[in-house]
Design an enzyme around this catalytic site. Structure first.
Site, mmCIF file in Angstrom:
data_model
loop_
_atom_site.group_PDB
_atom_site.id
_atom_site.type_symbol
_atom_site.label_atom_id
_atom_site.label_comp_id
_atom_site.label_asym_id
_atom_site.label_seq_id
_atom_site.Cartn_x
_atom_site.Cartn_y
_atom_site.Cartn_z
ATOM 1 N N GLY A 123 31.233 38.556 -1.796
ATOM 2 C CA GLY A 123 30.556 37.970 -0.639
ATOM 3 C C GLY A 123 29.232 37.365 -1.058
ATOM 4 O O GLY A 123 28.942 37.221 -2.248
ATOM 5 N N ILE A 124 28.417 37.051 -0.072
ATOM 6 C CA ILE A 124 27.130 36.423 -0.378
ATOM 7 C C ILE A 124 26.031 37.479 -0.412
ATOM 8 O O ILE A 124 26.164 38.525 0.202
ATOM 9 C CB ILE A 124 26.821 35.337 0.662
ATOM 10 N N ILE B 49 23.601 41.776 -3.405
ATOM 11 C CA ILE B 49 24.463 42.802 -3.995
ATOM 12 C C ILE B 49 25.567 42.182 -4.861
ATOM 13 O O ILE B 49 25.701 42.540 -6.033
ATOM 14 C CB ILE B 49 24.992 43.764 -2.906
ATOM 15 N N GLU C 112 36.799 34.183 -0.922
ATOM 16 C CA GLU C 112 36.447 33.299 0.191
ATOM 17 C C GLU C 112 35.419 32.253 -0.254
ATOM 18 O O GLU C 112 35.499 31.092 0.075
ATOM 19 C CB GLU C 112 35.875 34.193 1.277
ATOM 20 N N GLY D 178 35.146 36.915 6.256
ATOM 21 C CA GLY D 178 36.389 37.272 5.579
ATOM 22 C C GLY D 178 36.445 38.730 5.166
ATOM 23 O O GLY D 178 37.311 39.121 4.389
HETATM 24 N N1 COA Z 1 19.784 48.953 11.296
HETATM 25 C C1 COA Z 1 18.899 48.010 11.675
HETATM 26 N N2 COA Z 1 18.693 46.864 11.004
HETATM 27 C C2 COA Z 1 19.443 46.682 9.889
HETATM 28 C C3 COA Z 1 20.372 47.613 9.418
HETATM 29 C C4 COA Z 1 20.526 48.814 10.197
HETATM 30 N N3 COA Z 1 21.398 49.739 9.845
HETATM 31 N N4 COA Z 1 20.945 47.149 8.313
HETATM 32 C C5 COA Z 1 20.395 45.946 8.055
HETATM 33 N N5 COA Z 1 19.480 45.683 9.001
HETATM 34 C C6 COA Z 1 18.639 44.482 9.083
HETATM 35 C C7 COA Z 1 17.732 44.364 7.866
HETATM 36 O O1 COA Z 1 16.564 45.131 8.023
HETATM 37 C C8 COA Z 1 17.463 42.875 7.866
HETATM 38 O O2 COA Z 1 16.502 42.610 8.858
HETATM 39 P P1 COA Z 1 15.425 41.428 8.708
HETATM 40 O O3 COA Z 1 16.252 40.172 8.821
HETATM 41 O O4 COA Z 1 14.502 41.660 9.841
HETATM 42 O O5 COA Z 1 14.803 41.599 7.336
HETATM 43 C C9 COA Z 1 18.781 42.277 8.342
HETATM 44 O O6 COA Z 1 19.463 43.328 9.018
HETATM 45 C C10 COA Z 1 19.664 41.788 7.212
HETATM 46 O O7 COA Z 1 19.867 42.847 6.315
HETATM 47 P P2 COA Z 1 20.162 42.564 4.767
HETATM 48 O O8 COA Z 1 20.358 43.892 4.127
HETATM 49 O O9 COA Z 1 19.124 41.666 4.186
HETATM 50 O O10 COA Z 1 21.514 41.771 4.928
HETATM 51 P P3 COA Z 1 22.334 40.892 3.930
HETATM 52 O O11 COA Z 1 21.793 39.521 3.882
HETATM 53 O O12 COA Z 1 22.559 41.612 2.645
HETATM 54 O O13 COA Z 1 23.707 40.837 4.756
HETATM 55 C C11 COA Z 1 25.378 41.678 6.235
HETATM 56 C C12 COA Z 1 24.379 42.013 5.131
HETATM 57 C C13 COA Z 1 26.177 42.932 6.491
HETATM 58 C C14 COA Z 1 24.667 41.286 7.491
HETATM 59 C C15 COA Z 1 26.284 40.533 5.741
HETATM 60 O O14 COA Z 1 26.872 40.900 4.524
HETATM 61 C C16 COA Z 1 27.370 40.188 6.731
HETATM 62 O O15 COA Z 1 27.134 39.484 7.674
HETATM 63 N N6 COA Z 1 28.612 40.688 6.505
HETATM 64 C C17 COA Z 1 29.748 40.434 7.376
HETATM 65 C C18 COA Z 1 30.576 39.275 6.920
HETATM 66 C C19 COA Z 1 31.176 39.448 5.567
HETATM 67 O O16 COA Z 1 31.193 40.509 4.960
HETATM 68 N N7 COA Z 1 31.730 38.369 5.065
HETATM 69 C C20 COA Z 1 32.432 38.332 3.799
HETATM 70 C C21 COA Z 1 31.682 37.727 2.701
HETATM 71 S S1 COA Z 1 31.120 36.076 2.916
#
Ligand code: COA
Length: 436
Positions: free
Chosen positions: A215-216, A219, A238, A336
């Site tokens: 994913g993006i 990590i 994806e 995805g």
């Molecule tokens: N409670 C409250 N806030 C939370 C949280 C929790 N448990 N977990 C994360 N957050 C907040 C973070 O503090 C951060 O807030 P900010 O924008 O104010 O800094 C925000 O959510 C983003 O968190 P971050 O850890 O930076 O997210 P990320 O960019 O690594 O993305 C997902 C993580 C889960 C949001 C992202 O992977 C996603 O949308 N996944 C679903 C779709 C997917 O998996 N697609 C397949 C691959 S493309």
């Protein structure tokens, strides 16, 4: 008419092209980097001419002018992924959200469950046979070309020309706008110590010859740092971003062990820096294909030793994964994730990883555990407890498949942040009537 005559006859300005959007239409924006900013800006500028135009997209990196306060009468925001440009609009009730697995978007465009009247997309200039490439984004964009009443494209000579199933003949476009500008870039994320620890843990689950979906974000890129010693890795994903390049250039990714599409990276879309766009341009090693092929669990399960790595917001002690919401607030979308978690698990030798830091730290310094007894009220479960396979944090790996509820809770508490272990253990003892 020759294709050159067709091209000339359909050439117009962006302002002229968007006059073909009607009130009540559903306008689909091509996915991600394939969104054509010049045409979208012209549509937004023409807002007074429209009432109730629905805007649909998955990931959008554009300005999102249609989502601004005051636009509600003209545009109805209703994406399948809450990108940053529409998140506030949705949470304030000025927009809506449509849940949808990524791999089902093309099918739902075909069968009419997802409405489409107009597609706005970016393409390369035509080749000598009159074929343009959909470049970075074939995903649902190819099907949208087929399903839309009106297809408006921005021909951008800086858009990378990709292989796979990206080619569309010029005759399939109704209105053609020429506009050249650099493609939106996404800079590689910062990788800190925590991401590195997570990456190191994930890498232990990747054996030589594995086919990867990444994913993006920080990590997946951190995982790549720890795959340098592996051999014969493949990509069926994806998407790809810049992190993949280094491993390809080092010969670690050669796609030689994949069950099909051997020797090629298979993706539905890509986004990254100009370096990535230069790499994929005219490169037969990268095949960009529709998402109902790339993300279809029945295809993914056939790939050799698939390992998927995605992230999430919260995991409860049963292993239920919330990846797209904070309580009732829509933060992103399923994308995805479940397509891959399911497809990978359906394979004989797959591993589906959900990797995340054990805590998130808010701007005011508050630490929130991502491993919780109960998910926040209103949150949608993205990956169910029946689908979940491995959860990884900087503290280790928690296997879920084949594990009882007690075992799951124990495995998850073992990889939780030390500051939250005590309260999670208290919940364990209450729930299971036994000492941790
Ligand atoms: N409670 C409250 N806030 C939370 C949280 C929790 N448990 N977990 C994360 N957050 C907040 C973070 O503090 C951060 O807030 P900010 O924008 O104010 O800094 C925000 O959510 C983003 O968190 P971050 O850890 O930076 O997210 P990320 O960019 O690594 O993305 C997902 C993580 C889960 C949001 C992202 O992977 C996603 O949308 N996944 C679903 C779709 C997917 O998996 N697609 C397949 C691959 S493309």
């Amino acid at each position: 008419m020759s294709w050159k005559e067709i091209y000339k006859s359909r050439l117009c300005t962006a302002e002229e092209a968007v006059k073909n959007i009607r009130s009540g239409d559903t306008v689909v924006l091509a996915h991600c980097v394939g969104e054509p900013p010049v045409v979208v800006d012209a549509m937004v500028a023409n807002y007074k001419q429209y009432e109730n135009v629905e805007i649909k997209h998955m990931v959008s990196l554009g300005k999102g002018g249609y989502a601004q306060l005051g636009m509600e009468k003209h545009f109805r925001v209703n994406p399948m992924f809450a990108s940053a440009n529409v998140r506030k609009t949705i949470s304030e009730g000025r927009g809506d959200f449509t849940p949808c697995f990524f791999h089902e978007v093309p099918k739902n465009l075909r069968n009419g469950k997802l409405k489409i009247d107009v597609l706005l997309a970016m393409v390369t200039p035509p080749d000598e046979h009159g074929y343009c490439s959909l470049g970075t984004s074939v995903d649902y964009t190819l099907q949208a070309v087929k399903s839309a009443r009106t297809v408006i494209v921005q021909v951008n000579d800086q858009f990378p020309r990709t292989y796979g199933e990206s080619f569309v003949h010029i005759s399939e476009f109704d209105h053609i706008v020429e506009a050249s500008h650099p493609i939106v870039e996404l800079q590689p994320p910062k990788i800190g110590e925590i991401e590195e620890a997570i990456g190191r843990n994930c890498a232990t689950l990747v054996s030589d010859g594995s086919t990867l979906q990444l994913g993006i974000g920080g990590i997946p890129d951190a995982v790549m740092l720890f795959l340098k010693e592996k051999r014969d890795l493949g990509i069926h994903s994806e998407m790809i971003s810049d992190g993949t390049l280094a491993l390809y250039e080092a010969g670690v990714i050669n796609n030689s062990k994949k069950s099909f599409n051997k020797g090629k990276m298979t993706v539905a879309f890509l986004m990254g820096t100009q370096k990535l766009y230069d790499f994929v341009n005219n490169n037969p090693c990268v095949e960009v294909r529709p998402v109902d092929y790339v993300n279809h669990p029945a295809e993914i399960m056939k790939q050799y030793k698939m390992v998927s790595i995605n992230s999430c917001i919260q995991v409860d002690l049963q292993g239920q994964v919330v990846s797209e919401c904070m309580g009732l607030t829509q933060f992103s979308g399923v994308g995805g994730q479940v397509d891959f978690v399911r497809g990978v698990s359906m394979g004989e030798d797959g591993k589906a990883i959900i990797a995340m830091p054990s805590v998130t730290v808010k701007k005011d310094g508050t630490m929130i555990s991502k491993i919780v007894a109960f998910v926040d009220q209103g949150a949608a479960i993205t990956t169910s407890r029946n689908d979940v396979d491995y959860i990884v944090t900087e503290y280790g790996i928690a296997p879920m498949k084949g594990k009882s509820l007690r075992e799951r809770a124990k495995n998850l508490i073992n990889i939780a942040h030390p500051d939250f272990k005590e309260e999670l253990m208290a919940e364990y003892e209450l729930r299971f009537h036994m000492e941790f």
